[in-house]
Design an enzyme around this catalytic site. Structure first.
Site, PDB file in Angstrom:
ATOM      1  N   SER A   1      17.423  -9.504  -8.479  1.00 58.31           N
ATOM      2  CA  SER A   1      16.163  -9.861  -7.842  1.00 58.31           C
ATOM      3  C   SER A   1      15.675  -8.734  -6.925  1.00 58.31           C
ATOM      4  CB  SER A   1      16.327 -11.205  -7.119  1.00 58.31           C
ATOM      5  OG  SER A   1      15.093 -11.731  -6.718  1.00 58.31           O
TER       6      SER A   1
ATOM      7  N   ASP B   1      11.431 -17.673 -15.935  1.00 58.38           N
ATOM      8  CA  ASP B   1      11.512 -17.219 -14.544  1.00 58.38           C
ATOM      9  C   ASP B   1      10.107 -17.211 -13.953  1.00 58.38           C
ATOM     10  OD1 ASP B   1      11.786 -15.787 -12.142  1.00 58.38           O
ATOM     11  OD2 ASP B   1      13.373 -14.521 -12.958  1.00 58.38           O
TER      12      ASP B   1
ATOM     13  N   HIS C   1      15.173 -17.999 -12.583  1.00 54.81           N
ATOM     14  CA  HIS C   1      15.479 -16.830 -11.755  1.00 54.81           C
ATOM     15  C   HIS C   1      16.961 -16.736 -11.378  1.00 54.81           C
ATOM     16  CE1 HIS C   1      13.921 -13.409  -9.541  1.00 54.81           C
ATOM     17  NE2 HIS C   1      14.592 -13.777  -8.463  1.00 54.81           N
TER      18      HIS C   1
END
Length: 192
Positions: free
Chosen positions: A94, A144, A175
Site C-alpha cells: 500500500s 480493491d 486491498h
C-alpha cells in the site's frame, strides 16, 4: 545479517510500523538481509512514508523529498552493514508500495527487484529514469477500492515505459493482503 546476498527493504502500509512486514519478508525471501524502516510522516498518529491531501491525492513534492531521503537511508545502511546495493529488493504494501514505486520513478534507488502489493501511481516524473534490468511484481486486488485495476494498469505502463520488466498478478481480492500474495511473492523472488 542474512545467509544470502540479497537485502529486502520492507515498506509498511499506512498505520503500520517497522515490525509489520518482518515475518512476511522472512517468508518470501528466506535468508535475505531485512531492512525495515518506519515511515516518518504521521497522519492522525499513523506512520506513513509521505504526505497526502486525501485518499489517493498525494503531496508530490513530499513524495520526491521522502523518496530521496529513503534512498539516502538505504545507501547509509548498505555502507554500515556491508550489503550489496545491486542486490537490493523492495517489498512494499500500500503506502509502502507507493514509496517504493516513487523511489524507482524518481531514480532515488534502483532496486534489483521490487514487489509492490496494492500499489498506485505515486507520481509521473517529467523525465522517466532508465529502469532497464529492473524487475517488478505488481500484486493487485481486482476489487480493491483504493489501488484500482485502472491505477495498476497506469503504474504498469509507466514502469514499462521506463524500461522495467513488469509482472502483473491480479487476484479476486480487495486491498488486504492474502496468503496468495505471500506465495506468489515468494515464488517470484525465488527465480534465479
Amino acid at each position: 545479517a542474512g545467509r544470502r546476498p540479497e537485502t529486502l527493504l520492507l515498506l509498511h502500509g499506512t498505520g503500520g510500523n517497522e515490525a509489520d512486514l518482518i515475518e512476511l519478508g522472512a517468508a518470501v525471501m528466506p535468508g535475505a538481509n531485512l531492512l525495515s524502516p518506519r515511515g516518518r510522516v504521521l497522519e492522525q498518529g499513523m506512520p506513513r512514508f509521505f504526505r497526502r491531501f486525501a485518499e489517493g491525492v498525494f503531496d508530490i513534492e513530499d513524495i520526491k523529498a521522502r523518496s530521496a531521503e529513503l534512498g539516502d537511508f538505504v545507501r547509509e545502511k548498505a555502507e554500515e552493514h556491508g550489503f550489496d546495493p545491486a542486490r537490493l529488493c523492495a517489498l512494499g504494501y500500500s503506502n509502502g508500495a507507493n514509496i517504493a514505486a516513487a523511489m524507482l520513478l524518481t531514480g532515488a534507488v534502483r532496486f534489483w527487484r521490487a514487489v509492490l502489493l496494492r500499489a498506485m501511481v505515486p507520481l509521473e516524473p517529467a523525465l522517466l529514469p532508465d529502469l532497464a534490468g529492473v524487475e517488478v511484481l505488481l500484486s493487485q486486488g481486482q476489487v480493491d477500492p483504493i489501488a484500482t485495476p485502472e491505477e495498476t494498469a497506469a503504474l504498469k505502463a509507466l514502469l514499462e515505459n521506463a524500461g522495467a520488466s513488469v509482472t502483473l498478478r491480479m487476484a479476486g481480492t480487495g486491498h488486504q493482503l492474502t496468503q496468495g500474495d505471500i506465495e506468489a511473492s515468494a515464488q517470484w523472488l525465488a527465480r534465479p
